[in-house]
Every structure is written in structure tokens, then in C-alpha cells.
Motif scaffolding. Structure first.
Motif, PDB file in Angstrom:
ATOM      1  N   GLU A 172       0.812  -1.215   0.000  1.00 32.88           N
ATOM      2  CA  GLU A 172       0.000   0.000   0.000  1.00 32.88           C
ATOM      3  C   GLU A 172       0.848   1.269   0.000  1.00 32.88           C
ATOM      4  O   GLU A 172       0.345   2.350  -0.322  1.00 32.88           O
ATOM      5  CB  GLU A 172      -0.936   0.008   1.214  1.00 32.88           C
ATOM      6  CG  GLU A 172      -2.033  -1.048   1.171  1.00 32.88           C
ATOM      7  CD  GLU A 172      -1.507  -2.455   1.420  1.00 32.88           C
ATOM      8  OE1 GLU A 172      -2.149  -3.412   0.930  1.00 32.88           O
ATOM      9  OE2 GLU A 172      -0.466  -2.611   2.093  1.00 32.88           O
ATOM     10  N   GLN A 173       2.127   1.153   0.340  1.00 34.29           N
ATOM     11  CA  GLN A 173       3.022   2.314   0.308  1.00 34.29           C
ATOM     12  C   GLN A 173       3.682   2.514  -1.051  1.00 34.29           C
ATOM     13  O   GLN A 173       4.359   3.518  -1.271  1.00 34.29           O
ATOM     14  CB  GLN A 173       4.136   2.148   1.355  1.00 34.29           C
ATOM     15  CG  GLN A 173       3.680   2.257   2.794  1.00 34.29           C
ATOM     16  CD  GLN A 173       4.834   2.012   3.740  1.00 34.29           C
ATOM     17  OE1 GLN A 173       4.982   0.925   4.300  1.00 34.29           O
ATOM     18  NE2 GLN A 173       5.673   3.016   3.920  1.00 34.29           N
ATOM     19  N   VAL A 174       3.507   1.574  -1.956  1.00 32.00           N
ATOM     20  CA  VAL A 174       4.209   1.590  -3.242  1.00 32.00           C
ATOM     21  C   VAL A 174       3.332   2.194  -4.327  1.00 32.00           C
ATOM     22  O   VAL A 174       2.153   1.850  -4.450  1.00 32.00           O
ATOM     23  CB  VAL A 174       4.638   0.163  -3.642  1.00 32.00           C
ATOM     24  CG1 VAL A 174       5.264   0.154  -5.036  1.00 32.00           C
ATOM     25  CG2 VAL A 174       5.610  -0.407  -2.609  1.00 32.00           C
ATOM     26  N   ILE A 175       3.914   3.092  -5.116  1.00 32.24           N
ATOM     27  CA  ILE A 175       3.254   3.662  -6.288  1.00 32.24           C
ATOM     28  C   ILE A 175       4.049   3.227  -7.511  1.00 32.24           C
ATOM     29  O   ILE A 175       5.268   3.459  -7.587  1.00 32.24           O
ATOM     30  CB  ILE A 175       3.190   5.197  -6.234  1.00 32.24           C
ATOM     31  CG1 ILE A 175       2.385   5.667  -5.013  1.00 32.24           C
ATOM     32  CG2 ILE A 175       2.580   5.756  -7.505  1.00 32.24           C
ATOM     33  CD1 ILE A 175       3.235   6.100  -3.869  1.00 32.24           C
ATOM     34  N   PHE A 333       0.503  11.621  -3.938  1.00 34.19           N
ATOM     35  CA  PHE A 333       1.239  11.193  -5.122  1.00 34.19           C
ATOM     36  C   PHE A 333       0.302  10.587  -6.167  1.00 34.19           C
ATOM     37  O   PHE A 333       0.524  10.740  -7.372  1.00 34.19           O
ATOM     38  CB  PHE A 333       2.332  10.193  -4.740  1.00 34.19           C
ATOM     39  CG  PHE A 333       3.427  10.780  -3.894  1.00 34.19           C
ATOM     40  CD1 PHE A 333       3.750  12.122  -3.977  1.00 34.19           C
ATOM     41  CD2 PHE A 333       4.137   9.994  -3.004  1.00 34.19           C
ATOM     42  CE1 PHE A 333       4.757  12.680  -3.197  1.00 34.19           C
ATOM     43  CE2 PHE A 333       5.142  10.532  -2.225  1.00 34.19           C
ATOM     44  CZ  PHE A 333       5.450  11.876  -2.310  1.00 34.19           C
ATOM     45  N   ALA A 334      -0.735   9.899  -5.703  1.00 32.60           N
ATOM     46  CA  ALA A 334      -1.712   9.332  -6.639  1.00 32.60           C
ATOM     47  C   ALA A 334      -2.379  10.444  -7.452  1.00 32.60           C
ATOM     48  O   ALA A 334      -2.578  10.317  -8.666  1.00 32.60           O
ATOM     49  CB  ALA A 334      -2.757   8.520  -5.883  1.00 32.60           C
ATOM     50  N   ASP A 335      -2.723  11.535  -6.803  1.00 32.65           N
ATOM     51  CA  ASP A 335      -3.339  12.663  -7.503  1.00 32.65           C
ATOM     52  C   ASP A 335      -2.378  13.248  -8.542  1.00 32.65           C
ATOM     53  O   ASP A 335      -2.774  13.570  -9.669  1.00 32.65           O
ATOM     54  CB  ASP A 335      -3.749  13.747  -6.513  1.00 32.65           C
ATOM     55  CG  ASP A 335      -4.901  13.324  -5.619  1.00 32.65           C
ATOM     56  OD1 ASP A 335      -5.601  12.349  -5.983  1.00 32.65           O
ATOM     57  OD2 ASP A 335      -5.099  13.943  -4.565  1.00 32.65           O
ATOM     58  N   ALA A 336      -1.109  13.394  -8.162  1.00 35.35           N
ATOM     59  CA  ALA A 336      -0.118  13.952  -9.085  1.00 35.35           C
ATOM     60  C   ALA A 336       0.100  13.027 -10.276  1.00 35.35           C
ATOM     61  O   ALA A 336       0.219  13.485 -11.421  1.00 35.35           O
ATOM     62  CB  ALA A 336       1.201  14.201  -8.353  1.00 35.35           C
ATOM     63  N   LEU A 337       0.138  11.719 -10.039  1.00 29.91           N
ATOM     64  CA  LEU A 337       0.322  10.758 -11.128  1.00 29.91           C
ATOM     65  C   LEU A 337      -0.879  10.765 -12.064  1.00 29.91           C
ATOM     66  O   LEU A 337      -0.736  10.761 -13.291  1.00 29.91           O
ATOM     67  CB  LEU A 337       0.547   9.357 -10.558  1.00 29.91           C
ATOM     68  CG  LEU A 337       0.608   8.201 -11.569  1.00 29.91           C
ATOM     69  CD1 LEU A 337       1.678   8.445 -12.614  1.00 29.91           C
ATOM     70  CD2 LEU A 337       0.852   6.877 -10.857  1.00 29.91           C
TER      71      LEU A 337
END
Length: 474
Positions: A172-175, A333-337
């Protein structure tokens, strides 16, 4: 009609897979025309010296590809193959042989400016990987959109892989990202405001410069020594600029190859905690080291954003990377990606997941370690007597030029000798009139060691010959 008997030795893979490939090839070449009846399975098995089960699996695989149809009581026949028939919708011009995929590069130039790993047997590794992937069901699902953070299975494989360097993170910490360059862009976008200051080492790679210009943010150079970024210089820069963010390459620094000791890492963390700095740890070369200090992220997980990728330890063309972040930052980070890419290709991530889980990734890392050590030894021999910084696991060396050479002048004249390298000015934050006389020489872009050695010898010869004389214009 003469019974069709393929030569399975001409096709790679298990016998049933080779049979399916032979059927497809025979259809493409016209050896098996539309409507042709294939031999009964028992008869073909006897002729080929294989089991009936092997032939049955081969026929079934070809049928799944839309090449054959089986009719009870009549046999197995070649289906119409016009590009729109069958279950797959294959177009004949796509499945027809297209020739060898070309190697990119400039003809006549030995490429020693890019830090990309290469092995002589990459060809066989890739072919085997794609064959194994092609045998799995659900391939069409790889062509759809992924989840923004990456598929759960891909994130789990990445978490396990990152654990090999001593950093324990949850899936869950990995993007999942398209390489470390995209990862860095995402982190910069999510963690900074335009024109904010980010602290970096006084020498840092071009991707940092480019991402900073795009945001834009201002980069502030922090002095280095033989162990990397200096803690006292970091503290001074943090006080002076008020920056909240520092980017560090503690393991096989690019371009200097400097290794930050465990003691230095602890000192950097102490400064970061005192000045409330968030650390971005770029660890793309970390997997190439067998015995290495723990990542900074393992020592200060509450304030470290860890970036790594498959580019330096497996294959750069797959464009697979990862961010391992404190849980509180993951959604940011999910939003930025999502804003820049929505998500990343599932196919490339699936190949890397397969490599991690079947042992190919570990094999590649071990091979690349061995190859890096050999090539560094070649460089040490060629550049004997010169000042060179290197590390046995590094994909490059950092070479000091003797007087009167200047780095840009040497780089330009080296290209004239058919060798492309990188000047230290590509890594500096400023455009000083007298840059230090260093160049970075990559050792791994070519799978051919002799080509690399030839390039290194040309550089040595150029150094000894000295700069071309400049003539005054009158």
C-alpha cells in the motif's frame, strides 16, 4: 495430400508451444492453406516422437489463437486468416515477420554517455519472458487501464523487491511509475510550490535539472566530499533557504560514484530531523551493490520518500519504477500521477513482476554485478595513471582530465573520435566559466565488451595527444 510434418527443432520453447508456432508459420507461408486438414493427433505424435497430449496441447494453443477449428468426427482444419476472422482479430501484416528490431544509436559512434545496463544474453532473456507471458490467460486485460497507483499484484511484487535492499514497506506504500524520472516528477509536483527551493548535491544528474525547470522550482547546491553530501553544508543551506526538501543519491552517486557511509547517512538524517526536512532518496543504483548500507528510508521512514526503478538493475526500456512513501503521502502522489498519466502500462509492470517472482530479476542483478566489475576493471587498466573515481558495481566511472584539457572541449573532440561521453557541466547547477576537469564515462551501454574497451582506448589516446591547437583568426 502428403502428411504435414513440422520440424519442431526450428522453433523455441516446449514441444507443444513449438508445434503451435510451427502451425502459425506454416499458415503465414501458405504451406498450410485455408481449409487444410491437419494430421490426426495420434499419427502426428508418432511421426514427431512426442506424446498425444503434447500434440493435443499444441493444437489447442493454435485454436486459441484463432488459427484452427476442430470438428467432431472430421478433424482439425485451418481457419480463414484474413485479418478479421477468428476470435483474435489478428491482422496478417502484424503477425508477419517484420525483421530484426534495430539497435538505436548513431552509426560510427561508440555510445558511452548513457548509463544503461546491457548483457550479451538480453535477447534470449526477453524472448523467453515473452513466450512465458504469451502462454498465460487474460492477456487482453493487460491492454486496459490500470489503477492509478498500480495493480495490487504489481505493488506487492515491488514491495518484495524493495525489501531486498533492507527497506521494509507494504504494498500500500508503493506507487508504480514509468521509471524513476517520472517518479521524481510526481514527487516534485506533489511536494513543492512553484519557485520553491529544493536542496540537491552540488553535482546531480540531468533528470533533476529538467524536472526542476518544468515545475519550476529552484535547485540549491549543497557541497559534497568523498562521502557525498556534507551534513554541515546541508544544515547551512536549510537555515539560509528555508527549504523543506532535499534530494540525495547516497548509493553509487551519479556522476561521482561516491558511496555514503552508514555514519554519514545517520548524520544527514540528524540534520533533516533538526530542520524538518523531507528527504527524497534516489536509489536506482542500490540493487547493484551486494553488501551496502541500509537505505536512508529504512533509517528515517517517517520523512523519507524512496525512489527506485528497474532501469539500472534490469532493463531501462521497460520504463518501470516505484515510489515507496510514508502512508500519509500516498494519496497526494496518486493525484499527481493521475494528472500527468492517469496510470502506467500494465504490460511492462507485468513483465517485471514475472521477473521478480520467477527469479529472473535476481539473475539479472547478479549478472550485471559481475559485468560491472569486469568493465570497471577494463576501465582501470585503460586509464591507469589517471585519476578515476569508480565503484565495482557502478555502470560508469568519473574521470579527471589532465591539464590543459577542459571538459566540454574534451567531450567535443571525443565525439570527433567516434566516442560520446558526458561532460561534468551536464551535472552542475551553474554555468561557471572554468568547470572542474571531469567527465563521466559510461561502461555498460553496449553488450559488447570489446566495443566499450575500444571506446576507452580512444579516450586514452585523445588525452595523451592533447587538445587540438587553436589558430587565431586574422
Amino acid at each position: 495430400m502428403t502428411m504435414w510434418i513440422p520440424n519442431l527443432e526450428a522453433f523455441p520453447g516446449p514441444r507443444y508451444q513449438a508445434l503451435a508456432t510451427a502451425i502459425e508459420t506454416a499458415i503465414q507461408t501458405g504451406e498450410l492453406p485455408v481449409g487444410a486438414k491437419l494430421p490426426p493427433q495420434r499419427n502426428l505424435a508418432w511421426k514427431l516422437g512426442v506424446t498425444v497430449g503434447t500434440v493435443s496441447r499444441g493444437y489447442m494453443l493454435a485454436e486459441q489463437k484463432g488459427l484452427l477449428s476442430g470438428e467432431v468426427g472430421r478433424g482439425t482444419f485451418v481457419k480463414p486468416y484474413d485479418g478479421l476472422s477468428g476470435n483474435t482479430g489478428f491482422r496478417s501484416e502484424i503477425v508477419a515477420p517484420l525483421g530484426e528490431i534495430p539497435r538505436l544509436g548513431t552509426p560510427g559512434v561508440i555510445e558511452l554517455s548513457r548509463n544503461e545496463p546491457s548483457l550479451p544474453d538480453f535477447e534470449d532473456i526477453m524472448r523467453s519472458s515473452l513466450q512465458r507471458l504469451s502462454m498465460r490467460g487474460g492477456l487482453q486485460n493487460l491492454l486496459g487501464y490500470s489503477r492509478t497507483l498500480g495493480d495490487p499484484a504489481h505493488r506487492a511484487a515491488a514491495a518484495a523487491w524493495i525489501g531486498r535492499v533492507g527497506l521494509s514497506v507494504t504494498p500500500e506504500q508503493v506507487i508504480a511509475t514509468a521509471g524513476a524520472q517520472q517518479a521524481l516528477a510526481i514527487v516534485m509536483t506533489a511536494m513543492t510550490m512553484p519557485n520553491e527551493v529544493m536542496l540537491v548535491e552540488s553535482l546531480t544528474y540531468g533528470g533533476v535539472h529538467e524536472n526542476a525547470q518544468q515545475r519550476p522550482i529552484r535547485l540549491e547546491a549543497v557541497a559534497m566530499d568523498d562521502e557525498g553530501m556534507r551534513p554541515d553544508a546541508l544544515a547551512e543551506a536549510a537555515r539560509r533557504t528555508g527549504s523543506r526538501l532535499v534530494l540525495i543519491q547516497p548509493t553509487i552517486h551519479n556522476p561521482t560514484t561516491v558511496m555514503m557511509t552508514a555514519e554519514r547517512r545517520a548524520a544527514i538524517i540528524a540534520v533533516a530531523r533538526k530542520h524538518d526536512l523531507t528527504i527524497i532518496e534516489d536509489d536506482v543504483y542500490g540493487f547493484l551493490m551486494q553488501d551496502r548500507p541500509l537505505p536512508i528510508a529504512a533509517l528515517a521512514p517517517e520523512r523519507t520518500i524512496y525512489i527506485t526503478s528497474a532501469s539500472k538493475c534490469m532493463a531501462p526500456g521497460l520504463r518501470v519504477g516505484w515510489i515507496a512513501a510514508p502512508p500519509v503521502l500516498v494519496e497526494r502522489f496518486a493525484d499527481a500521477l493521475h494528472a500527468v498519466a492517469v496510470n502506467n502500462p500494465r504490460l511492462n509492470q507485468e513483465i517485471v513482476r514475472q521477473w521478480i517472482e520467477d527469479g529472473t530479476a535476481d539473475m539479472l542483478v547478479n549478472r550485471l554485478r559481475e559485468e560491472a566489475a569486469i568493465r570497471n576493471a577494463i576501465a582501470a587498466e585503460v586509464f591507469d595513471g589517471l585519476t578515476m573515481r569508480s565503484h565495482p558495481a557502478s555502470l560508469h566511472c568519473y574521470l579527471e582530465l589532465p591539464n590543459p584539457w577542459r571538459p566540454n572541449e574534451f567531450t567535443n573532440q571525443a565525439l570527433g573520435q567516434g566516442v560520446r561521453i558526458a561532460s561534468c557541466t551536464s551535472f552542475l547547477l551553474d554555468s561557471r566559466p572554468n568547470p572542474p576537469p571531469w567527465v563521466r564515462v559510461s561502461l555498460a551501454p553496449s553488450p559488447d565488451r570489446s566495443e566499450v574497451a575500444d571506446g576507452l582506448r580512444r579516450l586514452r589516446s585523445l588525452i595523451e595527444r592533447g587538445p587540438e591547437a587553436r589558430h587565431a583568426v586574422v
